[in-house]
Design a protein around this motif. Sequence first.
Motif, PDB file in Angstrom:
ATOM      1  N   VAL A 291       0.783  -1.268   0.047  1.00  0.00           N
ATOM      2  CA  VAL A 291      -0.180  -0.100  -0.021  1.00  0.00           C
ATOM      3  C   VAL A 291       0.727   1.368   0.311  1.00  0.00           C
ATOM      4  CG1 VAL A 291      -1.717   1.382   1.521  1.00  0.00           C
ATOM      5  CG2 VAL A 291      -1.926  -0.941   1.002  1.00  0.00           C
ATOM      6  N   SER A 292       0.487   2.042  -0.916  1.00  0.00           N
ATOM      7  CA  SER A 292       1.470   3.397  -1.090  1.00  0.00           C
ATOM      8  C   SER A 292       0.738   4.669  -1.118  1.00  0.00           C
ATOM      9  CB  SER A 292       2.172   3.228  -2.251  1.00  0.00           C
ATOM     10  OG  SER A 292       1.376   3.400  -3.309  1.00  0.00           O
ATOM     11  N   ARG A 293      -0.796   4.585  -0.815  1.00  0.00           N
ATOM     12  CA  ARG A 293      -1.308   5.918  -0.773  1.00  0.00           C
ATOM     13  C   ARG A 293      -2.377   5.781   0.681  1.00  0.00           C
ATOM     14  NH1 ARG A 293      -4.017   6.867  -6.682  1.00  0.00           N
ATOM     15  NH2 ARG A 293      -2.060   6.526  -7.848  1.00  0.00           N
ATOM     16  N   GLY A 294      -1.557   5.652   1.595  1.00  0.00           N
ATOM     17  CA  GLY A 294      -2.184   5.757   2.888  1.00  0.00           C
ATOM     18  C   GLY A 294      -3.377   4.865   2.975  1.00  0.00           C
ATOM     19  N   ALA A 295      -3.692   4.347   4.140  1.00  0.00           N
ATOM     20  CA  ALA A 295      -4.734   3.440   4.427  1.00  0.00           C
ATOM     21  C   ALA A 295      -5.428   3.859   5.838  1.00  0.00           C
ATOM     22  CB  ALA A 295      -4.184   2.273   4.598  1.00  0.00           C
ATOM     23  N   ASP A 296      -5.930   3.142   6.448  1.00  0.00           N
ATOM     24  CA  ASP A 296      -6.605   3.363   7.723  1.00  0.00           C
ATOM     25  C   ASP A 296      -5.827   3.836   8.908  1.00  0.00           C
ATOM     26  OD1 ASP A 296      -9.150   2.597   6.208  1.00  0.00           O
ATOM     27  OD2 ASP A 296      -8.571   0.284   6.736  1.00  0.00           O
ATOM     28  N   GLY A 297      -4.624   4.511   8.797  1.00  0.00           N
ATOM     29  CA  GLY A 297      -4.009   5.088   9.738  1.00  0.00           C
ATOM     30  C   GLY A 297      -3.497   4.353  10.869  1.00  0.00           C
ATOM     31  N   PHE A 298      -3.888   4.618  11.921  1.00  0.00           N
ATOM     32  CA  PHE A 298      -3.306   4.031  13.337  1.00  0.00           C
ATOM     33  C   PHE A 298      -3.575   2.502  13.273  1.00  0.00           C
ATOM     34  CE2 PHE A 298      -2.493   3.586  17.830  1.00  0.00           C
ATOM     35  CZ  PHE A 298      -1.136   3.851  17.875  1.00  0.00           C
ATOM     36  N   SER A 299      -4.868   2.104  12.849  1.00  0.00           N
ATOM     37  CA  SER A 299      -5.316   0.614  12.954  1.00  0.00           C
ATOM     38  C   SER A 299      -4.257  -0.334  12.016  1.00  0.00           C
ATOM     39  CB  SER A 299      -6.609   0.505  12.569  1.00  0.00           C
ATOM     40  OG  SER A 299      -6.714   0.871  11.233  1.00  0.00           O
ATOM     41  N   VAL A 300      -4.108   0.365  10.956  1.00  0.00           N
ATOM     42  CA  VAL A 300      -3.126  -0.359  10.072  1.00  0.00           C
ATOM     43  C   VAL A 300      -1.629  -0.499  10.396  1.00  0.00           C
ATOM     44  CG1 VAL A 300      -2.185  -0.447   7.785  1.00  0.00           C
ATOM     45  CG2 VAL A 300      -4.401   0.239   7.836  1.00  0.00           C
ATOM     46  N   ALA A 301      -1.307   0.555  11.057  1.00  0.00           N
ATOM     47  CA  ALA A 301       0.160   0.665  11.751  1.00  0.00           C
ATOM     48  C   ALA A 301       0.096  -0.432  12.830  1.00  0.00           C
ATOM     49  CB  ALA A 301       0.298   2.007  12.438  1.00  0.00           C
ATOM     50  N   LEU A 302      -0.919  -0.479  13.660  1.00  0.00           N
ATOM     51  CA  LEU A 302      -0.784  -1.562  14.660  1.00  0.00           C
ATOM     52  C   LEU A 302      -0.752  -2.848  14.356  1.00  0.00           C
ATOM     53  CD1 LEU A 302      -3.499  -0.153  17.297  1.00  0.00           C
ATOM     54  CD2 LEU A 302      -0.969  -0.396  17.430  1.00  0.00           C
ATOM     55  N   ALA A 303      -1.529  -3.011  13.008  1.00  0.00           N
ATOM     56  CA  ALA A 303      -1.575  -4.426  12.189  1.00  0.00           C
ATOM     57  C   ALA A 303      -0.119  -4.893  11.970  1.00  0.00           C
ATOM     58  CB  ALA A 303      -2.419  -4.447  10.996  1.00  0.00           C
ATOM     59  N   ALA A 304       0.427  -3.861  11.220  1.00  0.00           N
ATOM     60  CA  ALA A 304       1.876  -3.875  10.803  1.00  0.00           C
ATOM     61  C   ALA A 304       2.819  -4.246  11.660  1.00  0.00           C
ATOM     62  CB  ALA A 304       2.283  -2.640  10.009  1.00  0.00           C
ATOM     63  N   VAL A 305       2.906  -3.393  13.167  1.00  0.00           N
ATOM     64  CA  VAL A 305       3.736  -3.972  13.966  1.00  0.00           C
ATOM     65  C   VAL A 305       3.543  -5.211  14.734  1.00  0.00           C
ATOM     66  CG1 VAL A 305       4.322  -1.612  14.510  1.00  0.00           C
ATOM     67  CG2 VAL A 305       2.492  -2.474  15.688  1.00  0.00           C
ATOM     68  N   LEU A 306       2.112  -5.409  14.632  1.00  0.00           N
ATOM     69  CA  LEU A 306       1.630  -6.954  15.135  1.00  0.00           C
ATOM     70  C   LEU A 306       2.374  -8.049  14.186  1.00  0.00           C
ATOM     71  CD1 LEU A 306       0.191  -8.921  17.269  1.00  0.00           C
ATOM     72  CD2 LEU A 306      -1.970  -8.337  15.712  1.00  0.00           C
ATOM     73  N   MET A 307       2.251  -7.806  13.134  1.00  0.00           N
ATOM     74  CA  MET A 307       2.861  -8.752  12.070  1.00  0.00           C
ATOM     75  C   MET A 307       4.383  -8.921  12.219  1.00  0.00           C
ATOM     76  SD  MET A 307       3.134  -8.629   7.981  1.00  0.00           S
ATOM     77  CE  MET A 307       4.266  -7.212   8.169  1.00  0.00           C
ATOM     78  N   LEU A 308       5.254  -7.779  12.417  1.00  0.00           N
ATOM     79  CA  LEU A 308       6.426  -7.667  12.531  1.00  0.00           C
ATOM     80  C   LEU A 308       6.777  -8.737  13.955  1.00  0.00           C
ATOM     81  CD1 LEU A 308       9.384  -6.826  12.415  1.00  0.00           C
ATOM     82  CD2 LEU A 308       8.832  -5.016  14.013  1.00  0.00           C
ATOM     83  N   PHE A 309       5.991  -8.476  15.069  1.00  0.00           N
ATOM     84  CA  PHE A 309       6.199  -9.035  16.483  1.00  0.00           C
ATOM     85  C   PHE A 309       6.053 -10.506  16.182  1.00  0.00           C
ATOM     86  CE2 PHE A 309       4.403 -10.621  20.769  1.00  0.00           C
ATOM     87  CZ  PHE A 309       5.596 -10.637  21.171  1.00  0.00           C
ATOM     88  N   VAL A 310       5.037 -11.000  15.447  1.00  0.00           N
ATOM     89  CA  VAL A 310       4.609 -12.351  15.658  1.00  0.00           C
ATOM     90  C   VAL A 310       5.673 -13.111  14.456  1.00  0.00           C
ATOM     91  CG1 VAL A 310       3.039 -14.073  14.416  1.00  0.00           C
ATOM     92  CG2 VAL A 310       2.227 -12.126  15.941  1.00  0.00           C
ATOM     93  N   VAL A 311       5.772 -12.599  13.277  1.00  0.00           N
ATOM     94  CA  VAL A 311       6.447 -13.161  12.276  1.00  0.00           C
ATOM     95  C   VAL A 311       8.243 -13.124  13.017  1.00  0.00           C
ATOM     96  CG1 VAL A 311       7.931 -12.779  10.224  1.00  0.00           C
ATOM     97  CG2 VAL A 311       5.319 -12.494  10.408  1.00  0.00           C
ATOM     98  N   ALA A 312       8.561 -12.051  13.627  1.00  0.00           N
ATOM     99  CA  ALA A 312       9.915 -12.255  14.308  1.00  0.00           C
ATOM    100  C   ALA A 312      10.121 -13.258  15.354  1.00  0.00           C
ATOM    101  CB  ALA A 312      10.457 -10.728  14.786  1.00  0.00           C
ATOM    102  N   THR A 313       8.964 -13.358  16.175  1.00  0.00           N
ATOM    103  CA  THR A 313       8.895 -14.369  17.141  1.00  0.00           C
ATOM    104  C   THR A 313       9.001 -15.844  16.612  1.00  0.00           C
ATOM    105  OG1 THR A 313       7.602 -12.910  18.725  1.00  0.00           O
ATOM    106  CG2 THR A 313       7.675 -15.484  19.073  1.00  0.00           C
ATOM    107  N   ALA A 314       8.403 -16.050  15.271  1.00  0.00           N
ATOM    108  CA  ALA A 314       8.363 -17.340  14.537  1.00  0.00           C
ATOM    109  C   ALA A 314       9.685 -17.665  13.999  1.00  0.00           C
ATOM    110  CB  ALA A 314       7.346 -17.426  13.630  1.00  0.00           C
ATOM    111  N   LEU A 315      10.243 -16.765  13.507  1.00  0.00           N
ATOM    112  CA  LEU A 315      11.590 -16.915  13.033  1.00  0.00           C
ATOM    113  C   LEU A 315      12.826 -16.857  13.856  1.00  0.00           C
ATOM    114  CD1 LEU A 315      11.445 -14.483   9.667  1.00  0.00           C
ATOM    115  CD2 LEU A 315      11.139 -16.892   9.910  1.00  0.00           C
TER     116      LEU A 315
END
Length: 734
Positions: A291-315
């Motif tokens: 996504v390069s044109r903005g999205a749902d702001g803070f909720s998307v930011a939280l989803a992104a950092v949640l993904m980072l945390f979960v994926v980093a933990t798994a790896l």
Amino acid sequence: MSIPARPLFVATILLGSFLLFLVQPLVARLALPQLGGAPNVWNSAMLVYQALLLGGYAYAHLLSRLAFRRQALVHLALMALALLFLPIALAEVPRPSGYEVFWVPLLLVATIGAPFFVVAAQAPLIQRWYAADPDAGDPYWLYAASNVGSFAGLLSYPLLLEPNLPLAGQSTLWAAGYGVLIACMALLAWSRWRAPDAVAETVNNAASDEPIGWRRIAFWLALSAVPSGLMLSTTTHLTTDIVAMPLLWVLPLGLYLLSFVFAFNAHSALGFTLARTAPTILLLAGAMAMVSRGADGFSVALAAVLMLFVVATALHRRLYADRPSPARLTLFYLVMSAGGALGGLFAAIIAPLVFDWVWEHPLLVLAAGALLPQNPLIPWMERLGLDARGRLFARLALVAGAVALGVWMDAALDNAQDLTVHALLIAIAALGVLALGSRWTFLAILLVLMLARGGWTTIEDSADGIRDRSYFGVYTVRDYADPPTRTLLHGTTIHGRQYLEPGRSRAPTSYYGPTSGVGLALSAAGDIYGEDADIGLIGLGTGTLACYREPGQDYSFYEIDRTVVGYSETGVFSYLKDCAPDAQIHMGDARLVLESEPAQQYDILAVDAFSSDAIPLHLLTREAMHTYGRALKPDGLMLIHISNRYVDLRPVIAAHAMENGWIGLMRDDPADPENGVSASFWIAISSDGVPMAKLLQAYPEVDWVELGRPHRPVWTDDFASILPLLAWDTILGE
């Protein structure tokens, strides 16, 4: 191992890691007046820290080959030698304009390199000393403990140190903590001082019995490089395309560190759960990676950092599962740190030079998908009794179904059918979950999700050549047909707009309309200061303010990014060529350039140099305001642009005005969409009441308001924090 020794090992590794991650934002804050506030500055800082960490781990690996007493003496001697570089002070390194990508790392290494190097070595070294006792058991849990210390150090800076201590006090406190660390390391050495040669010989013999091939090393490198790069790319992607919120970098780094706590713990139920659900989370949140044109702001930011945390933990959990025996511990951590540095090198250095957008982020998301364990949540193929050919057809059907739904999703996105988009995203992600067990099928469906959820638009923008990327961010030049308009975006924030119709091409727009604070002041410059007024403008943008120039007036711009200057020089935006072709452009950080120039140059100085919605603190400190005041004539007028979605900066400027005895008023200019004007907040300041009175008299129908209650204490280079000024209702509302 004696009972008193175990708590000492834990306390020492916690303290060392705490100091290691406390010093990172401290040094970045110390260097802020020279570095500026671009998101990539933090990425460069992280790369330096990862490189120093690699050096420290390499040193620990080599040192561990010596007899224990020599290890202890050498390390304690180096720690004592590093005291010469304390308390921390910014090094003097000449700054070449246009080469910030190399200058920033050099500055940081010269400032903190020696102490950081020896502190970085303590985590693997302490674990090696711990494992030297045959009764100690597995030492790897200490690495989880060290990351608890790292996480605490990282959070302590913005929450505790920065709001309560000046930089000098912060540096002194860190130096004191470093002294305590030396004492703790000395106590650890004393606790292991007996029979060191026998212990070292036993450990080295055990190490030689466990061969580790290059494939295994490459596997470790990949499992450590991808989370490291993903942490940096998540920060860049969020600040560039989702929400440019101050302090946002703390979330990705903090969760990255926290992932080690749950990954390097074999008994962590949360770690197991996160690793199990990682592919599903990656499908749902990774869909936003293009996504390069903005999205749902803070909720998307939280989803992104949640993904980072979960994926980093798994790896990292997969990395932990493949750990060698304690005898090869330092090699394992050396390879881990090398992987982290490689990920940082890719995200912080290579990507900004090679890509026109944050393409490293979707690439790293796909790389994470390739490395995640492929354990089916439901073994449906086995239950159906499918043979090899049947499984192949089933996987092809899953991909075909994902492609069909992706085409539908792309069309729904164009038509702003949000509920349909969310439903289709979940449906495609479900197909991806069914594909678990086949890595390439899973990756194909993940790629379909990325492309359907805004990826095609991002690819088209790159193909159309409308974007540029520099060290200071990603710029997008976008044209619109009705009315014919061209805009410049820095990340998600519009930095200028120009009408393309000949009759309107010189009309000031965006935050610089005729009734904006800066528009009113520049329009009245002739009445206030005469026909030969000297105007200084910090921040070029699209050059909009040039079209307020009247004959006889001298305009000078200050701009740090050559990419921005190129837009005016090549005519992408014609304001400068049309209205002030002879205006001077001073390259470099405006604050530093103004300090080197003669005093009392300008009648009006406008400060408009924020990058996206991030706040470069160094432009609003006491020292910065003194620099601006020095550049103004005695009756000069200063205009400061404070429009921001997340921080109310009015109390900061009010504090400066009160401290200096200045007169200050704010103009709240409403949006005028029909004329391309955005809502803006500009503050006018003067030490002389005459020019302010003339400004008000020139436009009596326009309202200016008082600055209100000042923020205390006054921001300085040594002491400033935006935490008390954050608009949490706006942040959480997005």
